[in-house]
Write a protein that holds these residues in place. Structure first.
Motif, PDB file in Angstrom:
ATOM      1  N   UNK A   1       0.844  -1.199   0.000  1.00 40.20           N
ATOM      2  CA  UNK A   1       0.000   0.000   0.000  1.00 40.20           C
ATOM      3  C   UNK A   1       0.873   1.241   0.000  1.00 40.20           C
ATOM      4  N   UNK A   2       0.534   2.127  -0.855  1.00 45.91           N
ATOM      5  CA  UNK A   2       1.302   3.375  -0.937  1.00 45.91           C
ATOM      6  C   UNK A   2       1.079   4.204   0.324  1.00 45.91           C
ATOM      7  N   UNK A   3       2.140   4.659   0.858  1.00 43.80           N
ATOM      8  CA  UNK A   3       2.050   5.482   2.060  1.00 43.80           C
ATOM      9  C   UNK A   3       1.645   6.893   1.681  1.00 43.80           C
ATOM     10  N   UNK A   4       0.513   7.317   2.168  1.00 43.49           N
ATOM     11  CA  UNK A   4       0.088   8.681   1.796  1.00 43.49           C
ATOM     12  C   UNK A   4       1.070   9.728   2.299  1.00 43.49           C
ATOM     13  N   UNK A   5       1.369  10.685   1.435  1.00 40.46           N
ATOM     14  CA  UNK A   5       2.299  11.744   1.828  1.00 40.46           C
ATOM     15  C   UNK A   5       1.622  12.660   2.844  1.00 40.46           C
ATOM     16  N   UNK A   6       2.374  12.986   3.840  1.00 38.01           N
ATOM     17  CA  UNK A   6       1.834  13.846   4.888  1.00 38.01           C
ATOM     18  C   UNK A   6       1.970  15.302   4.479  1.00 38.01           C
ATOM     19  N   UNK A   7       0.876  15.966   4.481  1.00 40.15           N
ATOM     20  CA  UNK A   7       0.912  17.383   4.191  1.00 40.15           C
ATOM     21  C   UNK A   7       1.180  18.150   5.476  1.00 40.15           C
ATOM     22  N   UNK A   8       2.010  19.174   5.402  1.00 39.69           N
ATOM     23  CA  UNK A   8       2.287  19.948   6.617  1.00 39.69           C
ATOM     24  C   UNK A   8       1.016  20.620   7.122  1.00 39.69           C
ATOM     25  N   UNK A   9       0.888  20.696   8.427  1.00 38.02           N
ATOM     26  CA  UNK A   9      -0.268  21.349   9.012  1.00 38.02           C
ATOM     27  C   UNK A   9      -0.229  22.850   8.813  1.00 38.02           C
ATOM     28  N   UNK A  10      -1.328  23.478   9.199  1.00 40.84           N
ATOM     29  CA  UNK A  10      -1.424  24.924   9.014  1.00 40.84           C
ATOM     30  C   UNK A  10      -0.351  25.655   9.817  1.00 40.84           C
ATOM     31  N   UNK A  11      -0.089  25.179  11.036  1.00 39.91           N
ATOM     32  CA  UNK A  11       0.932  25.821  11.854  1.00 39.91           C
ATOM     33  C   UNK A  11       2.310  25.714  11.225  1.00 39.91           C
ATOM     34  N   UNK A  12       2.625  24.531  10.675  1.00 36.47           N
ATOM     35  CA  UNK A  12       3.923  24.340  10.028  1.00 36.47           C
ATOM     36  C   UNK A  12       4.056  25.228   8.803  1.00 36.47           C
ATOM     37  N   UNK A  13       2.972  25.373   8.051  1.00 35.81           N
ATOM     38  CA  UNK A  13       3.003  26.249   6.873  1.00 35.81           C
ATOM     39  C   UNK A  13       3.285  27.694   7.285  1.00 35.81           C
ATOM     40  N   UNK A  14       2.636  28.133   8.355  1.00 30.23           N
ATOM     41  CA  UNK A  14       2.849  29.503   8.820  1.00 30.23           C
ATOM     42  C   UNK A  14       4.287  29.711   9.265  1.00 30.23           C
ATOM     43  N   UNK A  15       4.869  28.710   9.953  1.00 31.02           N
ATOM     44  CA  UNK A  15       6.255  28.819  10.395  1.00 31.02           C
ATOM     45  C   UNK A  15       7.213  28.877   9.203  1.00 31.02           C
ATOM     46  N   UNK A  16       6.925  28.063   8.183  1.00 29.81           N
ATOM     47  CA  UNK A  16       7.755  28.093   6.981  1.00 29.81           C
ATOM     48  C   UNK A  16       7.661  29.450   6.286  1.00 29.81           C
ATOM     49  N   UNK A  17       6.445  29.969   6.218  1.00 30.50           N
ATOM     50  CA  UNK A  17       6.258  31.277   5.598  1.00 30.50           C
ATOM     51  C   UNK A  17       6.952  32.358   6.412  1.00 30.50           C
ATOM     52  N   UNK A  18       6.888  32.241   7.735  1.00 30.35           N
ATOM     53  CA  UNK A  18       7.575  33.199   8.582  1.00 30.35           C
ATOM     54  C   UNK A  18       9.077  33.141   8.395  1.00 30.35           C
ATOM     55  N   UNK A  19       9.615  31.929   8.283  1.00 34.91           N
ATOM     56  CA  UNK A  19      11.060  31.792   8.039  1.00 34.91           C
ATOM     57  C   UNK A  19      11.448  32.410   6.706  1.00 34.91           C
ATOM     58  N   UNK A  20      10.602  32.229   5.707  1.00 33.93           N
ATOM     59  CA  UNK A  20      10.855  32.828   4.393  1.00 33.93           C
ATOM     60  C   UNK A  20      10.837  34.355   4.476  1.00 33.93           C
ATOM     61  N   UNK A  21       9.862  34.901   5.211  1.00 35.85           N
ATOM     62  CA  UNK A  21       9.759  36.354   5.349  1.00 35.85           C
ATOM     63  C   UNK A  21      10.985  36.927   6.070  1.00 35.85           C
ATOM     64  N   UNK A  22      11.444  36.241   7.103  1.00 40.16           N
ATOM     65  CA  UNK A  22      12.617  36.699   7.843  1.00 40.16           C
ATOM     66  C   UNK A  22      13.848  36.674   6.938  1.00 40.16           C
ATOM     67  N   UNK A  23      13.994  35.599   6.155  1.00 39.84           N
ATOM     68  CA  UNK A  23      15.128  35.489   5.233  1.00 39.84           C
ATOM     69  C   UNK A  23      15.115  36.625   4.219  1.00 39.84           C
ATOM     70  N   UNK A  24      13.939  36.906   3.656  1.00 40.52           N
ATOM     71  CA  UNK A  24      13.831  37.991   2.684  1.00 40.52           C
ATOM     72  C   UNK A  24      14.160  39.337   3.325  1.00 40.52           C
ATOM     73  N   UNK A  25      13.718  39.520   4.555  1.00 38.04           N
ATOM     74  CA  UNK A  25      14.013  40.774   5.255  1.00 38.04           C
ATOM     75  C   UNK A  25      15.521  40.929   5.456  1.00 38.04           C
ATOM     76  N   UNK A  26      16.179  39.877   5.915  1.00 40.58           N
ATOM     77  CA  UNK A  26      17.608  39.955   6.199  1.00 40.58           C
ATOM     78  C   UNK A  26      18.429  40.144   4.926  1.00 40.58           C
ATOM     79  N   UNK A  27      17.899  39.736   3.794  1.00 39.93           N
ATOM     80  CA  UNK A  27      18.614  39.902   2.527  1.00 39.93           C
ATOM     81  C   UNK A  27      18.505  41.326   1.998  1.00 39.93           C
ATOM     82  N   UNK A  28      17.564  42.085   2.530  1.00 44.95           N
ATOM     83  CA  UNK A  28      17.415  43.481   2.120  1.00 44.95           C
ATOM     84  C   UNK A  28      18.235  44.352   3.066  1.00 44.95           C
TER      85      UNK A  28
END
Length: 281
Positions: free
Chosen positions: A12-39
C-alpha cells in the motif's frame, strides 16, 4: 513437478503527509525573515534607526528631566515604541505594495495555500525582528548609557502586554495602509510621512508634556502615543506618572486604546486589503 508461486502482495502506498497549518505559517515566517535579512536597506533602517537615535540623544542630552530621571531613561521608551512601529507599520506599509506590484501577492492567491498563512508569515517576521531589535536596543543602552532595566516581574509583564498590543495594532494598520499605495514606489511616500509625524507628536523625540496641548490631543488619537506612555510606566519611577497629562500612567486606558486600535486595524484589513493592483482588476 511444477511449483506455484504466490503473487506478490501489493504494498500500500504510504500517503504523503501534508504539513499542518501551523507548520506552513512557520515556513512562511522563516521565508519572510530570510527575505528581510537579505534586504540591507531594510535591516539597516529598521534595526539601526532606533539605535542611532538613542546614541545621538543620549550623547547630546546627558542630564535629567526632573525627579532624577535621566534623559536616556526617558527616551528609551520612545525608541522602543518607534522601533516596533517601524518594523510593523512602516515596514509592512512599504513592502506589501512592492510585492503587490510585482505580482507576488497575485501568485500567492492562486496557490492552494490558505490566505491566512501569508499573513501569519508577516506576523512571525514582525515579532521576530521586533524582539531582536528591542533586545539589541536595550543592550546598547545598558552598556553605553547605564540604562536601568525594570526591576520587578510586574513591570516586565507590563512591558510584554504593551508591546504585544502595540505591535499588533501597528501590524494591522500597516497591512491596511498598504492598500493606499497605487504602485511600489508610492508605498514609502504614503507611509513614511505618517510615521514621522506620529513620532514627533507622540513623545518619541521630545518630552511629551513639553509639546503643545493641541499636539498632545492629536497624538492621543493614535497608538504610538499610548505605546510610549505604557512603556514609560515600565522604565520610569512610579512617581513620574504624576507628570503625565492624565496625572498617572493610565495603564487601563493604554490597554483600552491599543485594544481598540487592534479592532480598527483588523476591520480596515478585512475591508481594504487588495491582492492585486488596480490595473490587474
Amino acid at each position: 513437478m511444477t511449483t506455484t508461486t504466490k503473487p506478490a502482495t501489493p504494498v500500500a502506498a504510504t500517503p504523503s503527509r501534508r504539513p499542518g497549518a501551523g507548520a506552513l505559517a512557520l515556513r512562511q515566517g522563516r521565508l519572510e525573515i530570510t527575505q528581510f535579512l537579505r534586504s540591507r536597506e531594510s535591516v539597516v533602517f529598521t534595526m539601526g534607526f532606533p539605535i542611532i537615535m538613542i546614541l545621538i540623544f543620549a550623547s547630546i542630552f546627558d542630564g535629567t528631566i526632573g525627579g532624577g530621571v535621566k534623559f536616556t531613561q526617558y527616551f528609551i521608551t520612545g525608541m522602543i515604541a518607534t522601533g516596533l512601529m517601524t518594523v510593523s507599520f512602516q515596514n509592512l506599509g512599504i513592502w506589501i505594495p512592492i510585492e503587490r506590484d510585482r505580482g507576488v501577492l497575485k501568485r500567492y492567491r492562486g496557490t492552494p495555500m490558505p490566505k491566512w498563512v501569508w499573513f501569519g508569515g508577516k506576523v512571525i517576521m514582525v515579532v521576530a525582528i521586533g524582539i531582536a531589535e528591542t533586545a539589541l536596543l536595550l543592550a546598547v543602552a545598558v552598556a553605553l548609557f547605564d540604562l536601568d532595566l525594570p526591576g520587578t516581574a510586574a513591570k516586565w509583564f507590563t512591558f510584554g502586554w504593551v508591546s504585544v498590543l502595540g505591535v499588533t495594532a501597528c501590524t494591522l494598520c500597516g497591512i491596511a495602509i498598504s492598500s493606499l499605495a497605487r504602485t511600489a514606489r508610492s508605498g514609502s511616500a504614503v507611509v513614511t510621512p505618517v510615521a514621522l509625524v506620529l513620532q514627533f507628536i507622540s513623545g518619541v523625540f521630545f518630552v511629551f508634556t513639553d509639546l503643545p496641548t493641541w499636539m498632545q490631543q492629536v497624538a492621543a488619537l493614535f497608538p504610538l502615543k499610548w505605546m510610549c506612555q505604557g512603556l514609560r510606566s515600565v522604565f520610569l519611577p512610579e512617581s513620574f506618572g504624576a507628570q503625565e497629562p492624565g496625572g498617572s500612567f493610565e495603564l487601563g486606558r493604554v490597554a483600552l486604546v491599543l485594544g481598540l486600535w487592534c479592532v480598527i486595524g483588523l476591520v480596515l484589513c478585512l475591508t481594504t486589503f487588495r491582492w492585486t493592483t488596480k490595473r490587474d482588476g
